[in-house]
Design a protein around this motif. Structure first.
Motif, PDB file in Angstrom:
ATOM      1  N   ASP A   1       0.824  -1.215   0.000  1.00  0.00           N
ATOM      2  CA  ASP A   1       0.000   0.000   0.000  1.00  0.00           C
ATOM      3  C   ASP A   1       0.858   1.265   0.000  1.00  0.00           C
ATOM      4  N   ALA A   2       2.114   1.130  -0.371  1.00  0.00           N
ATOM      5  CA  ALA A   2       3.004   2.296  -0.493  1.00  0.00           C
ATOM      6  C   ALA A   2       4.264   1.870  -1.224  1.00  0.00           C
ATOM      7  N   GLY A   3       4.882   2.824  -1.911  1.00  0.00           N
ATOM      8  CA  GLY A   3       6.227   2.624  -2.433  1.00  0.00           C
ATOM      9  C   GLY A   3       6.347   1.944  -3.771  1.00  0.00           C
TER      10      GLY A   3
ATOM     11  N   VAL B   1      -6.446   2.583  -0.943  1.00  0.00           N
ATOM     12  CA  VAL B   1      -5.963   1.334  -0.347  1.00  0.00           C
ATOM     13  C   VAL B   1      -7.112   0.539   0.260  1.00  0.00           C
ATOM     14  N   GLN B   2      -7.959   1.216   1.028  1.00  0.00           N
ATOM     15  CA  GLN B   2      -9.064   0.520   1.703  1.00  0.00           C
ATOM     16  C   GLN B   2     -10.043  -0.065   0.695  1.00  0.00           C
TER      17      GLN B   2
ATOM     18  N   THR C   1       0.958  -4.913   6.167  1.00  0.00           N
ATOM     19  CA  THR C   1       0.962  -3.867   5.146  1.00  0.00           C
ATOM     20  C   THR C   1       2.293  -3.129   5.154  1.00  0.00           C
ATOM     21  N   ALA C   2       2.651  -2.596   4.006  1.00  0.00           N
ATOM     22  CA  ALA C   2       3.899  -1.832   3.901  1.00  0.00           C
ATOM     23  C   ALA C   2       3.859  -0.596   4.802  1.00  0.00           C
ATOM     24  N   THR C   3       2.724   0.111   4.839  1.00  0.00           N
ATOM     25  CA  THR C   3       2.633   1.329   5.645  1.00  0.00           C
ATOM     26  C   THR C   3       2.679   1.031   7.135  1.00  0.00           C
TER      27      THR C   3
END
Length: 488
Positions: A72-74, A102-103, A126-128
């Protein structure tokens, strides 16, 4: 049954006996979706394949910790750190917060996998939620001399790493050819080498998702998240790392390099990869216009589809191909799979009403069971397993029709075998049950009328009922004690 489980290991390019690092415990990490859009069928094929693997390992008695991440990031648009962040771009286009994106797509991803009856992973990080772990890993890589910082962005030094390690150990690609085929990227002259990749990226002023770090306000690179989360939940080395074959050349190659640079070990003992999807022989892609989403496959709302197919029929279709084989979608192949799936489910319904007999028979359920295990122990060979299960279907139908005989012990063995492999290992369910429930009371009345006609020797009416039902796709199956109906 007691034969060893054999797994094809991408890194050794051969089949190997499965020997967990700490049996009976098994650690398995599978790269999850990047949740900025609807999950596509290629992802679904991967997750259904690893669901089969997870289920069979559990069936064998292993205590499996299955970790599947949410990106969810990057994740930038290009694999070489070029382009925009996928989440920020989507958020700007739709004027939403990135975490709304994301949601939305995380919920959609879970809904689709529920339709495919996949078991949830043990942990879904998750990544975050693991920025701190990623920063700490990057620090360690820098301290070990395999990364460098330029104006707030941290890059992994592939050239230095390659002098001491085999960077292409997973794919066996030629490093010189990779260098020659890698183009120079504008705005990235700060990199020492063309194959260097970002561990941490300094955020541009317009970038929405950002976190503080020792180097800059920024965000992690795509590859570091899996290395950080897999080591946190499974240790520096674990048993199985999986994903689609498209991840091997870049994402998984970089994961191995990061883990070696930080933890001095290849993260996984066995690397497993699923093959690609094609449509009518051509590779599935949005640009080719031949890609479709799961909900389009279920509804049939796509120009390439004649009609829709149930999630279980599609799961069955996917499992008819080995996970390392190309899977080709066509209306003809889906039709054939649906017929096979319905035939299997109809036989499963008859299992409960098989009558035992003391008449001699040459049926060996134990050998059938051994062949089922042999198929799955040979690198999770689901198509061979399905072929063996259809031998079970043939036996069920023959016994029900009074053309073959089983004693009580054999019937119990057959029930246990079919239930275990069809429902628990293959993960199939009868998704026609709801429709059958709607028809159940009507069919009970019709069957009762037909039985009365037969009892009164009114065979003309009895045959008219049977033939009329057959014309609308409902088949009656009689044995000595009961009449069953199945929807063809």
């Amino acid at each position: 049954m007691k034969d060893a489980l054999i797994i094809y290991n991408t890194i050794s390019r051969k089949k190997e006996k499965f020997e967990p690092l700490n049996a009976p415990f098994v650690g398995m990490y599978v790269c999850g979706p990047t949740v900025y859009s609807d999950v596509h069928l290629g992802n679904c094929r991967t997750f259904v394949s690893f669901d089969l693997i997870y289920r069979y390992l559990l069936h064998l008695g292993y205590k499996v910790r299955y970790v599947r991440n949410i990106t969810d990031a990057g994740h930038l648009e290009g694999d070489r750190d070029e382009g925009d962040d996928k989440f920020s771009k989507k958020a700007r286009l739709e004027q939403l917060e990135p975490m709304e994106i994301v949601q939305r797509y995380t919920v959609g991803f879970h809904e689709v996998l529920n339709l495919f009856n996949t078991l949830p992973p043990s942990i879904e990080p998750t990544a975050t939620g693991h920025i701190i772990e990623q920063i700490e890993m990057i620090k360690e890589i820098i301290d070990n001399g395999y990364a460098y910082e330029v104006d707030g962005t941290v890059y992994f030094d592939v050239e230095k790493y390659s002098k001491e390690n085999n960077y292409t150990i997973l794919t066996n690609r030629n490093l010189e050819e990779m260098l020659n085929n890698t183009r120079e990227l504008g705005g990235q002259d700060e990199k020492k080498g063309r194959l260097d990749f970002a561990l941490w990226i300094k955020a541009k002023p317009e970038h929405i998702m950002r976190w503080p770090s020792p180097w800059s306000i920024g965000f992690p690179g795509w590859h570091i998240e899996c290395s950080a989360m897999s080591s946190k939940y499974l240790g520096a080395q674990f048993d199985i790392h999986g994903g689609g074959m498209d991840l091997a050349a870049t994402h998984h190659t970089n994961e191995i390099a990061q883990s070696q640079a930080c933890n001095h070990t290849n993260p996984a003992k066995y690397w497993m990869h699923t093959n690609m999807l094609t449509v009518n022989g051509a590779r599935m892609s949005k640009s080719a216009g031949n890609g479709f989403l799961p909900h389009e496959l279920f509804t049939g709302n796509h120009p390439l589809l004649d009609r829709g197919y149930s999630p279980m029929a599609v799961r069955f279709f996917m499992l008819q191909a080995h996970y390392r084989s190309t899977l080709d979608f066509s209306n003809e192949a889906l039709d054939a799979a649906e017929k096979g799936y319905k035939r299997l489910m109809n036989a499963m319904m008859l299992l409960a009403d098989l009558q035992s007999s003391d008449q001699p028979n040459g049926v060996d359920i134990k050998k059938l069971k051994q062949r089922c295990y042999a198929a799955m122990n040979d690198d999770f060979n689901s198509p061979v397993l399905i072929a063996e299960l259809f031998e079970g279907v043939r036996i069920i139908n023959s016994v029900f029709d009074g053309k073959a005989f089983l004693n009580g012990t054999q019937i119990e063995e057959l029930r246990n075998l079919m239930n275990e492999f069809v429902y628990n290992v293959l993960g199939l369910t009868d998704d026609t049950i709801d429709a059958k429930e709607d028809l159940k009371q009507i069919m009970e009345v019709i069957i009762e009328l037909r039985n009365e006609a037969k009892a009164n020797k009114d065979y003309l009416s009895s045959d008219r009922i049977r033939d009329g039902l057959q014309k609308i796709g409902i088949q009656l199956k009689d044995n000595k004690t009961k009449t069953h109906w199945v929807k063809a």
